[in-house]
Design a protein around this motif. Sequence first.
Motif, short mmCIF file in Angstrom:
data_model
loop_
_atom_site.label_atom_id
_atom_site.label_comp_id
_atom_site.label_asym_id
_atom_site.label_seq_id
_atom_site.Cartn_x
_atom_site.Cartn_y
_atom_site.Cartn_z
N ILE A 131 0.85 -1.18 0.00
CA ILE A 131 0.00 0.00 0.00
C ILE A 131 0.89 1.23 0.00
O ILE A 131 1.98 1.23 0.59
N ALA A 132 0.46 2.26 -0.71
CA ALA A 132 1.23 3.50 -0.82
C ALA A 132 0.45 4.65 -0.21
O ALA A 132 -0.78 4.71 -0.31
N GLY A 133 1.16 5.56 0.43
CA GLY A 133 0.57 6.78 0.95
C GLY A 133 1.30 7.97 0.38
O GLY A 133 2.51 7.93 0.12
N TRP A 134 0.58 9.04 0.15
CA TRP A 134 1.20 10.23 -0.43
C TRP A 134 0.59 11.47 0.23
O TRP A 134 -0.43 11.40 0.90
N SER A 135 1.23 12.61 0.03
CA SER A 135 0.83 13.81 0.74
C SER A 135 0.87 15.04 -0.16
O SER A 135 1.74 15.18 -1.01
N PHE A 136 -0.10 15.93 0.07
CA PHE A 136 -0.07 17.24 -0.57
C PHE A 136 1.05 18.10 -0.01
O PHE A 136 1.48 19.07 -0.65
N PHE A 137 1.53 17.78 1.20
CA PHE A 137 2.34 18.72 1.96
C PHE A 137 3.84 18.50 1.84
O PHE A 137 4.63 19.34 2.26
N ASN A 138 4.25 17.36 1.32
CA ASN A 138 5.69 17.16 1.12
C ASN A 138 5.89 16.32 -0.13
O ASN A 138 4.94 15.88 -0.76
N GLY A 139 7.14 16.14 -0.50
CA GLY A 139 7.43 15.43 -1.74
C GLY A 139 7.74 13.97 -1.55
O GLY A 139 8.58 13.41 -2.26
N LYS A 140 7.06 13.31 -0.61
CA LYS A 140 7.34 11.91 -0.32
C LYS A 140 6.17 11.01 -0.69
O LYS A 140 5.01 11.36 -0.51
N VAL A 141 6.51 9.84 -1.20
CA VAL A 141 5.57 8.75 -1.37
C VAL A 141 6.09 7.59 -0.52
O VAL A 141 7.26 7.22 -0.63
N ILE A 142 5.26 7.05 0.36
CA ILE A 142 5.68 5.99 1.27
C ILE A 142 5.01 4.68 0.85
O ILE A 142 3.80 4.64 0.62
N LEU A 143 5.82 3.62 0.72
CA LEU A 143 5.31 2.29 0.38
C LEU A 143 5.51 1.37 1.56
O LEU A 143 6.60 1.32 2.15
N TRP A 144 4.46 0.61 1.91
CA TRP A 144 4.56 -0.42 2.94
C TRP A 144 4.30 -1.78 2.32
O TRP A 144 3.39 -1.94 1.50
N ASP A 145 5.10 -2.77 2.72
CA ASP A 145 4.93 -4.15 2.26
C ASP A 145 4.48 -4.99 3.44
O ASP A 145 5.18 -5.10 4.45
N PHE A 146 3.27 -5.59 3.34
CA PHE A 146 2.72 -6.34 4.47
C PHE A 146 3.51 -7.61 4.77
O PHE A 146 3.62 -8.03 5.91
N GLU A 147 4.04 -8.26 3.73
CA GLU A 147 4.69 -9.55 3.93
C GLU A 147 6.07 -9.41 4.56
O GLU A 147 6.47 -10.24 5.38
N THR A 148 6.81 -8.39 4.19
CA THR A 148 8.17 -8.24 4.68
C THR A 148 8.30 -7.18 5.76
O THR A 148 9.30 -7.14 6.47
N GLY A 149 7.29 -6.28 5.88
CA GLY A 149 7.40 -5.18 6.82
C GLY A 149 8.25 -4.04 6.30
O GLY A 149 8.48 -3.06 7.00
N ARG A 150 8.72 -4.15 5.06
CA ARG A 150 9.59 -3.13 4.49
C ARG A 150 8.83 -1.82 4.30
O ARG A 150 7.69 -1.80 3.85
#
Length: 351
Positions: A131-150
């Motif tokens: 699953i990916a999360g993104w923000s209007f407020f900064n230039g980051k996209v965060i990805l989470w992997d459920f199987e590995t916790g990465r």
Amino acid sequence: MLFQGGDMIQTYHQRRSCGLSQTLPKYEPDKWSVSWGSAANAIASWSLAEQKIRIWDLNSGKCYEWFHQHLHDEDKFTKLRWGPDGKRIAAWSSSGKRVVVWEVETGKCQELEGQGNEVSDLSWGPDGRRIAGWSFFNGKVILWDFETGRRQELVAQEDGVSDLSWAPDGKRIAGCLLFGGKVLVWEVETGKRQDLEAQEEGVDAFSWGPDGKRIAGWPRSGGKVLVWEVETGRRHRELVWKDGGVMAVSWGPDGKRIAGWTGSGGKVLVWEVETGRLQQLEANEERVDSISWGPDGRRIVGWSGSGGKVWVWEVETGRRQELVICGEAGNEISWGRDGKSFFTFSASDCS
């Protein structure tokens, strides 16, 4: 159970039955959320006042409520998002700065820490593993992997990201730069980024083609839809509407057509991608707020949030059916997988 420095915490919710005909509170976007899971044929809602998640299972006619001992009175969940297989639901806690993911059958819960980052929306990968999360407020996209916790961060620029979407094969993810007027495409495994330039036109939003090889982007102030080839970055086609702006577009499921709408102009526009041929579907000059293709590509549904109307067009003939709902329509319409039904909600009391 902890994964990689506490990024993923496994907990459990309490689940109990509730009546299928429960009435939701008056719609207030910052106080409750609702989402249709087409794969599960179910509806999920969250209420700030009640501090609970409700699931309506339309197959069995049953309703379930979830409670969580770690929820706080001020906890506010936004953007309920069903996983692609209908087995999980994710939501962002804007107060707790974390993603919470529930297994629908068991109520088992995983909390994915945002590490202080703000997230404006969530997007599931097509494999349901990430699953990916993104923000209007900064230039980051965060990805989470459920199987590995990465947990992985993809950096755009200093500007925020205004949209985010996975390629159909899950190997790439793209976002629209809030002020930069370009579409950014990352390879998920390597983090390598490619920029699709719009030059003078700018880009406000975009949509992946169903084959994952093309992206369509558009500026809402102009009458153009730009189509790029993702591999080369080459601009493949310009689709033109001469009588005003195009609010947004959506690819047909076969990738041969793109539909957009004109907002106050009361028209839905359907282009053949390869030829640029344009077909207009009429809404009698009434405002169209959004559209959605049926899964078979034969029909398009559109709606007016303020007018309380839903239209269904047959694309080949242009024939239109009008449906009236009580009050104002919600901001989402989703088709069932069989293409015979779709879901929306009303912001008014329909009792």
